[in-house]
Design an enzyme around this catalytic site. Structure first.
Site, mmCIF file in Angstrom:
data_model
loop_
_atom_site.group_PDB
_atom_site.id
_atom_site.type_symbol
_atom_site.label_atom_id
_atom_site.label_comp_id
_atom_site.label_asym_id
_atom_site.label_seq_id
_atom_site.Cartn_x
_atom_site.Cartn_y
_atom_site.Cartn_z
ATOM 1 N N ASP A 171 30.237 30.432 3.655
ATOM 2 C CA ASP A 171 29.340 30.730 4.777
ATOM 3 C C ASP A 171 28.433 31.899 4.384
ATOM 4 O OD1 ASP A 171 28.311 30.214 7.239
ATOM 5 O OD2 ASP A 171 29.875 31.238 8.382
ATOM 6 N N ALA B 115 32.859 34.447 16.946
ATOM 7 C CA ALA B 115 33.489 35.736 17.259
ATOM 8 C C ALA B 115 32.435 36.830 17.258
ATOM 9 C CB ALA B 115 34.579 36.036 16.234
ATOM 10 N N ALA C 100 28.396 36.464 16.565
ATOM 11 C CA ALA C 100 28.084 35.144 16.017
ATOM 12 C C ALA C 100 28.633 34.063 16.938
ATOM 13 C CB ALA C 100 28.649 35.005 14.606
ATOM 14 N N SER C 101 28.623 32.829 16.457
ATOM 15 C CA SER C 101 28.972 31.700 17.319
ATOM 16 C C SER C 101 30.461 31.634 17.637
ATOM 17 C CB SER C 101 28.541 30.392 16.642
ATOM 18 O OG SER C 101 29.155 30.275 15.364
ATOM 19 N N VAL D 72 28.812 45.314 17.102
ATOM 20 C CA VAL D 72 27.861 45.555 16.020
ATOM 21 C C VAL D 72 27.265 44.244 15.515
ATOM 22 C CG1 VAL D 72 29.627 45.481 14.208
ATOM 23 C CG2 VAL D 72 27.531 46.773 13.832
ATOM 24 N N VAL E 28 32.103 41.374 16.536
ATOM 25 C CA VAL E 28 32.756 42.474 15.826
ATOM 26 C C VAL E 28 32.430 43.796 16.504
ATOM 27 C CG1 VAL E 28 32.947 43.694 13.618
ATOM 28 C CG2 VAL E 28 32.639 41.208 13.653
#
Length: 515
Positions: free
Chosen positions: A282, A131, A128-129, A125, A133
């Protein structure tokens, strides 16, 4: 040799995607434009510049992707085509294969994935850099989100950090600003944060702490962790339902009050920083959603807790005093605080620093974010810091990055947002609680267990000091006297507090009578 190869690879990517041409394209001088034509001779750069920049950062790895994420929130500094492409780095980095994700999950738990989940969605879904999801359902029927660490991240990050350390050393040696900017200490701070982000159990613990801190605020939701299924490379958490905060039109259509959402974001940030000293560091739009559930409608949903910042009581107090002095336009106090905290040399003339700060800040008060040029402000601040030898505080670099994210997010949501007036009441209230009666009571409550244990020991400590052989008396006596001084301060605080409380009661009664 390994690091030399990494440097060569970075140079290849810069040329392959035409980042050199992109960096120089903003210059209008003839000789620069001629240089660009020579440098791009023979290279075919068909893709739009935004696409080239995004793809280059993706190829270069996590550190470069995070840099792009920060830039993506600063639409006041970038053209729209670049900002739109960099926004894809927030949660749409190319994913690794679903089969590999499944294999990593099974390796983490040591059993088939069917033994753990009733269903596991192969398509991620978000990616990112560090991990990606996947949504899943537990055997109990509970819907969850499964975060899987990208393989091979440690080696890439280590190579880039080593390169950054080398660059930092050269900056310190060759630049006159090297000592003041403390580049090696700044890189060391990022080293800690990036390595922490590679341990997903630490991220789960960060989420649990933030969830506890935010429970009474009723403005932000944090997913609950499924601790039985949390490992260093895979974690499982409560599935959250919301709309991405970057999709402002969908939020408006759902009935969300956008200006209030922007103000709430400022409140959440300052609460985490100054009340808790523990903040989500973040906060780009890819990590924030907005709840449209009737029970929590309009609440923020925070995601991705790999990077959090912490502040000491000393840093919190000095930062709060600086912010409040700024909001009150008390530039003399700002200058004095910089001298007192050691951020500028002790021999700095306060009146000169005061005038320089006034020249930077005064033009931007009482103006909405859309009318403030952050680039111009940063340039003026850098010039001022250089003139007065202001030292960079490495422990605050993460806070400064987060403040850039928050301000950029507020600018996207509500360009009319007045950041200063929104934050001022909160900080004044927080400072009153720190230095007023509430602050006194909180500190007494915090220190009471220590002094309850210490007070009965004072007679024995005095007795032992009197019987101590020669040569060791000064140290013990100094320790005893130090404890006595602390005890005396505590007793004085209690007495003054009681007197002040009684005077307050008397004043209240008099005012009530006269009314």
């Amino acid at each position: 040799m390994r690091h030399l190869l990494r440097l060569l690879f970075i140079g290849f990517i810069v040329l392959r995607y035409g980042l050199d041409e992109l960096a120089l394209s903003g210059f209008r001088q003839r000789w620069v434009r001629a240089l660009v034509r020579v440098m791009t001779l023979g290279r075919r750069l068909h893709a739009p510049r935004g696409v080239r920049l995004r793809e280059a950062l993706e190829r270069l790895g996590p550190i470069f992707v995070k840099f792009g994420q920060v830039l993506s929130t600063r639409r006041d500094l970038l053209p729209d085509d670049l900002a739109d492409e960099l926004a894809r780095l927030q949660d749409r980095v190319p994913p690794f294969p679903a089969a590999l994700a499944r294999q990593l999950v099974e390796h983490a738990y040591g059993r088939p994935i069917e033994d753990i989940f009733a269903s596991f969605e192969a398509e991620p879904v978000a990616s990112a850099s560090i991990a990606q999801v996947h949504f899943a359902t537990l055997k109990s029927g509970r819907e969850v989100a499964v975060k899987v660490l990208r393989p091979g991240m440690l080696a890439v990050i280590e190579d880039d950090l080593t390169l950054l350390r080398s660059i930092a050393r050269w900056i310190e040696r060759l630049s006159s600003d090297g000592k003041r900017l403390k580049p090696r200490e700044v890189v060391a701070e990022f080293d800690n944060y990036l390595h922490d982000e590679l341990d997903l159990v630490r991220e789960a613990a960060n989420a649990a702490q933030l969830r506890r801190n935010m429970q009474g605020l009723n403005l932000v939701l944090v997913p609950e962790m499924v601790w039985d299924l949390c490992t260093t490379s895979v974690i499982v958490m409560e599935r959250m339902y919301g709309l991405p905060i970057s999709q402002a039109q969908r939020l408006r259509d759902a009935g969300v009050d956008i200006p209030k959402l922007a103000r709430d974001g400022v409140t959440i940030f300052f609460t985490q920083v100054f009340r808790d000293g523990f903040f989500h560091a973040d906060m780009h739009p890819g990590n924030i959603q907005v709840s449209v559930d009737p029970k929590t409608f309009g609440h923020y949903i925070a995601l991705d807790f790999g990077i959090v910042g912490t502040l000491t009581e000393f840093d919190k107090e000095y930062l709060a005093q600086n912010f409040i002095a700024f909001f009150r336009r008390d530039y003399k106090r700002v200058a004095e605080l910089h001298v007192e905290s050691g951020w500028v040399p002790a021999n700095t003339r306060v009146d000169e620093l005061e005038g320089a700060i006034r020249a930077v800040c005064e033009p931007h008060f009482d103006r909405p974010l859309k009318d403030i040029s952050l680039g111009q402000v940063l340039l003026r601040l850098f010039q001022t810091s250089r003139r007065f030898n202001v030292e960079i505080q490495p422990q605050l670099v993460l806070l400064q990055k987060t403040l850039l994210n928050v301000e950029g997010l507020g600018r996207q949501l509500d360009p009319e947002l007045d950041l200063w007036n929104t934050a001022k009441p909160f900080l004044e209230r927080w400072m009153n609680e720190q230095v007023g009666w509430r602050g006194l009571l909180l500190h007494l409550k915090k220190e009471a267990p220590r002094y309850v244990q210490l007070l009965p020991e004072l007679p024995r400590l005095l007795h032992d000091a009197l019987r101590t052989p020669r040569g060791t008396e000064p140290r013990l006596l100094e320790a005893v006297l130090a404890e006595q001084r602390r005890t005396n301060r505590l007793l004085r605080a209690i007495i003054y507090g009681a007197i002040g409380f009684l005077l307050g009661l008397v004043a209240t009664q008099v005012m009530t009578h006269w009314r």
